[in-house]
Design a protein around this motif. Structure first.
Motif, PDB file in Angstrom:
ATOM      1  N   PRO A 186       0.853  -1.191   0.000  1.00 47.52           N
ATOM      2  CA  PRO A 186       0.000   0.000   0.000  1.00 47.52           C
ATOM      3  C   PRO A 186       0.893   1.247   0.000  1.00 47.52           C
ATOM      4  O   PRO A 186       1.773   1.394   0.841  1.00 47.52           O
ATOM      5  CB  PRO A 186      -0.771  -0.132   1.312  1.00 47.52           C
ATOM      6  N   VAL A 187       0.691   2.148  -0.944  1.00 51.51           N
ATOM      7  CA  VAL A 187       1.522   3.343  -1.014  1.00 51.51           C
ATOM      8  C   VAL A 187       0.750   4.470  -1.668  1.00 51.51           C
ATOM      9  O   VAL A 187       0.093   4.281  -2.705  1.00 51.51           O
ATOM     10  CB  VAL A 187       2.840   3.066  -1.788  1.00 51.51           C
ATOM     11  N   ALA A 188       0.791   5.638  -1.053  1.00 55.17           N
ATOM     12  CA  ALA A 188       0.182   6.864  -1.586  1.00 55.17           C
ATOM     13  C   ALA A 188      -1.285   6.662  -1.962  1.00 55.17           C
ATOM     14  O   ALA A 188      -1.764   7.197  -2.956  1.00 55.17           O
ATOM     15  CB  ALA A 188       0.968   7.354  -2.803  1.00 55.17           C
ATOM     16  N   GLY A 189      -1.998   5.857  -1.169  1.00 53.38           N
ATOM     17  CA  GLY A 189      -3.415   5.659  -1.441  1.00 53.38           C
ATOM     18  C   GLY A 189      -3.711   4.591  -2.463  1.00 53.38           C
ATOM     19  O   GLY A 189      -4.874   4.256  -2.695  1.00 53.38           O
ATOM     20  N   ALA A 190      -2.707   4.039  -3.091  1.00 52.44           N
ATOM     21  CA  ALA A 190      -2.881   2.970  -4.063  1.00 52.44           C
ATOM     22  C   ALA A 190      -2.428   1.661  -3.444  1.00 52.44           C
ATOM     23  O   ALA A 190      -1.894   1.626  -2.331  1.00 52.44           O
ATOM     24  CB  ALA A 190      -2.079   3.277  -5.323  1.00 52.44           C
TER      25      ALA A 190
END
Length: 874
Positions: A792-796
């Motif tokens: 999970p990263v930057a909302g993605a």
């Protein structure tokens, strides 16, 4: 796109070689610039002037890294101003370098077993001019190699006819205003160069000497003095003590016997003497020490010269004819034999002055010389900075300037040389003294003779900002280009040259200072911060690096290290890195042009652009504003660094890569991006041009079809900003960077494809899936997809199937071993830092090292644990 003074451009070409070869490009490009007159300045132009003089290099010299550094900074300033629409003059020229040049030619004569006296003055001077024509000035060719955009048609020499007239004119004016006078005073004398030198031409260094304490007088009249120059006692004419020193009050006014001579000398009371230093009594030698000379003047003491110009003893007695050092030992031995030596300390390390030209120990000597009365001139030079007419950059250097000009002693300007501007004074048979101006006939007839001395080299170079423009004639060039906009020079000649120019400029030009700003830079040092010197074995010929890596690479390295007033370390690997940057510019621009980057027509409306297009244009305008601000503040390192990271990181590594999928897809979006990419390259190459002129000229003219980037318009900040697009692309970069890091941690090869599921809905970069998959080598998930790792990263969310790419069990075993090692390191470092006894005894640098080890271990533990958590279960 518009360029100054250019015809309809031909269609752009993509015919660029696959590799950039500086040696094939630089020479022809520079000659083309010169032939087209780009660097010349027109005093009749209605453009605003921008003037910089070159600090005139010695005619004996060649280009060293200090020159290359300084010239790079000046060239960057003038190239930018030229592009901004200024009538730009970078004034070139060379200094005749009196002592240095005479020494060179005398060495040449010595090879023929001749001296200058064998030739006579006129023939010797003619020989020096011949040497200059044949061998001098090689630096001009080296300046061309570096890319210096100087106005070659205006090149001047401090001994040419016009500058000689300027020298004679200002000498006459100063003489008539009683600011030049002739007097017998203590000067710095070089027994090797056989001339006086000024205070600023004396280099001080710690030498091993001896401190000898010796007894003058006898019985109750005994007094002890100490000296490091025992030979000068032959010229003593007094012993001085402080008026309030109770130890010697009974001796003041009495005579004491001067050993080894048949003379007695008085004991005088003078407040200059420090009663706390040594014995509180000092020997006074008025003809061989500046402080003693002043004491002698106050007390009417005779001044006995006991050495000739070769520093050979002339005083009558057994030491006559001995060299000063030979006599020093002999005199101490003689005093010892008489029981006069009270104490001897050797080695005694003390600061000793040396001639900056030949490194010979200088000898203070009473001599008849010509002097400039600097008081009113120095005050004017200080006032010009204090009232803001001249700004010193960086501002903290002002204190050094004031410390100097506020405490200047009168300047000894006469030199006992043959090469230089001869002092324009004639002496008559009956004691007449006549100073002759440039338009006056010197007196003639029996018994008239001209002064044999020449002027200090800094006298003529102090006139440089206005004499090079035709002064004392009121020329159009003088009216247009004086005062200089800025002086760029090293802090090391703030006193040598800058103060002289300030004094003379304000005096000759009716209170107008010679420049608006003094921008001071530091010295070039090796990569370890050590001074570069042939004796240290770390000196570098810049031509070697230019031959190997290209002139742009050397220039960019020097500019990137140029923080105002701070020394600049440089190493070959840094130049190699700059060469790689030039290659990156070349390859990326070539790729962009092959993919249709264009400058044709106006930029599309932002509504037609992608977020990637808007992001790079927003960043571009920010960088334009930053670079302008840095230039105006002479922050060359910061502007170079900003351009490096923008060009390499943002344009080439991100925008070009993100646009590849757009180019491949074609259609309107591709056409818009091609125009945006062309715009970004056009502006970026212009911004880079002042620092790296050769590669940018080649690429810019090929990209745009324009005549030359030298005369192109300097970019302006259009004001376009798109904060939303910047946030979107920053988030996209976070996703790509994080997944790349994870792939590397798992040992995946850069080109290895991995099945992935991207959950991008609701994120600001949902439209970038094609770019993300291409940049990260992520293939579609497929029917057999199993999410073995999820990021999970930057909302993605990026789910990866690693089941077919790595041996999970082996990877877990490797990481577990690394984790155990990191935990052991943490435990050991923590134990030491928790031991109070250890902390009490260990040096600070040892404790700091252990703290660093602990921090590194904790960082490694966190990283490895995260990697283990991301691995699929075995």
């Amino acid at each position: 796109m518009t360029e100054n003074a250019q015809q309809q451009p031909p269609a752009p070409s993509t015919d660029l070689p696959t590799q950039y070869a500086p040696a094939d490009v630089e020479g022809p490009l520079y000659e083309r610039w010169v032939e087209r007159g780009y660097f010349e300045a027109d005093e009749k132009s209605d453009k605003p002037p921008y003037t910089i003089v070159i600090p005139p290099p010695n005619v004996t010299g060649s280009l060293h890294l200090g020159h290359a550094f300084e010239h790079t900074l000046i060239d960057a300033l003038t190239r930018r101003k030229r592009m901004q629409g200024f009538e730009t003059l970078w004034q070139p020229g060379m200094d005749h370098a009196g002592i240095a040049t005479q020494n060179v030619v005398e060495r040449e004569l010595a090879k023929e077993n001749k001296s200058r006296h064998d030739l006579g003055r006129e023939a010797f001077v003619e020989r020096v001019w011949q040497w200059k024509a044949e061998s001098g000035g090689q630096i001009s060719g080296q300046m061309r190699r570096l890319g210096d955009g100087v106005a070659w048609s205006r090149e001047r020499f401090t001994m040419d006819e016009g500058l000689s007239q300027a020298v004679q004119t200002i000498f006459k004016r100063l003489y008539d205003d009683e600011l030049i006078y002739r007097a017998e005073r203590i000067i710095n004398w070089c027994p090797r160069c056989l001339t006086a030198i000024s205070d600023i031409e004396v280099e001080y260094q710690d030498d091993d000497g001896e401190l000898v304490s010796m007894k003058y007088g006898d019985g109750d009249d005994t007094i002890v003095v100490a000296t490091t120059r025992a030979e000068t006692m032959l010229g003593d004419t007094a012993v001085a003590v402080h008026p309030e020193d109770e130890r010697y009050k009974h001796l003041v006014g009495k005579l004491v016997k001067l050993p080894l001579t048949d003379r007695s000398i008085p004991v005088v009371a003078d407040e200059h003497v420090d009663p706390e230093f040594g014995t509180g009594a000092v020997k006074v030698t008025p003809a061989h020490d500046p402080n003693d000379f002043e004491i002698g003047q106050r007390h009417g003491l005779p001044a006995l010269t006991i050495m000739d110009e070769h520093a050979v003893i002339t005083a009558h007695g057994p030491f006559q004819g001995q060299d000063r050092l030979e006599a020093r030992s002999a005199i101490v031995a003689a005093l010892r034999a008489e029981g006069r030596i009270v104490a001897e300390k050797r080695p005694y390390v003390h600061s000793v002055g040396h001639c900056s030209r030949c490194k010979t120990t200088i000898e203070p000597r009473l001599s008849m010389q010509w002097w400039v009365k600097v008081g009113p001139l120095a005050k004017a030079a200080g006032d010009a900075v204090r009232d803001g007419r001249v700004k010193i950059h960086p501002q903290e250097m002002e204190k050094r300037y004031f410390d100097w000009v506020d405490n200047l002693h009168d300047w000894c300007i006469s030199r006992q040389l043959w090469w230089g501007h001869r002092i324009p004074v004639w002496y008559g048979p009956n004691g007449e003294v006549v100073c002759v101006g440039p338009d006056e006939e010197p007196p003639s007839g029996e018994g008239w003779r001209q002064d044999t001395d020449v002027l200090d080299t800094w006298f003529s170079s102090g006139l440089w900002p206005f004499s090079t423009l035709g002064w004392p004639e009121q020329t159009e060039s003088l009216a247009k280009f004086y005062p200089n906009s800025v002086l760029v020079t090293g802090y090391d000649i703030l006193f040598f040259w800058v103060a002289r120019m300030m004094m003379f400029g304000l005096y000759a030009m009716d209170g107008t200072p010679p420049f608006h700003t003094i921008a001071l830079h530091g010295m070039v040092r090796d990569q370890f911060g050590k001074k570069m010197s042939k004796s240290f074995g770390n000196a570098v010929n810049p031509l070697d690096w230019m031959d190997k890596y290209g002139s742009d690479a050397l220039r960019f390295t020097l500019a990137r290290g140029a923080n105002p007033g701070v020394d600049v370390p440089i190493g070959e690997d840094w130049v190699q890195g700059s060469r790689n940057f030039a290659n990156k510019i070349w390859n990326a621009t070539r790729f962009a042009m092959m993919n249709g980057a264009t400058v044709d027509g106006p930029l599309p409306d932002p509504s037609r652009m992608s977020a990637t297009d808007r992001w790079i244009l927003s960043r571009l305008n920010t960088v334009v504003a930053e670079v302008d601000a840095y230039y105006d503040d002479y922050q060359f390192a910061k502007l170079s660094d900003a351009l490096f990271h923008f060009a390499w990181d943002e344009v080439f590594d991100w925008y070009v890569e993100l646009s590849k999928t757009t180019f491949q897809a074609g259609g309107e979006a591709a056409e818009v991006s091609k125009r945006v990419l062309g715009e970004v390259l056009d502006v970026t190459l212009k911004l880079l041009h002042p620092v790296v002129p050769f590669v940018t000229e080649t690429l810019w003219t090929t990209l745009t079809g324009g005549e030359s980037v030298v005369i192109a318009d300097w970019p302006k900040d259009s004001g376009f900003r798109d904060a939303a697009a910047e946030r979107e692309i920053e988030s996209l970069q976070s996703v790509i960077t994080e997944v790349r890091r994870f792939r590397a941690d798992q040992g995946l090869q850069p080109g290895q494809r991995v099945p992935a599921r991207l959950t991008l809905d609701g994120t600001p970069f949902a439209t970038h899936e094609a770019a993300i998959r291409q940049l990260l080598r992520l293939q579609p998930e497929g029917d057999a997809f199993t999410a073995t790792a999820t990021l999970p990263v930057a909302g993605a969310e990026v789910a990866l199937d690693l089941s077919g790419t790595i041996d999970v069990a082996a990877e877990r075993k490797r990481l577990a071993k690394d984790l155990a090692a990191a935990e052991k390191e943490k435990s050991q470092a923590g134990a030491k830092l928790g031991n109070e006894a250890f902390l009490a005894k260990a040096p600070d640098h040892v404790v700091d090292k252990i703290r660093t080890r602990l921090a590194k271990a904790e960082e490694d533990i966190t990283r490895i644990q995260a990697q283990l958590e991301r691995l699929p279960q075995a």
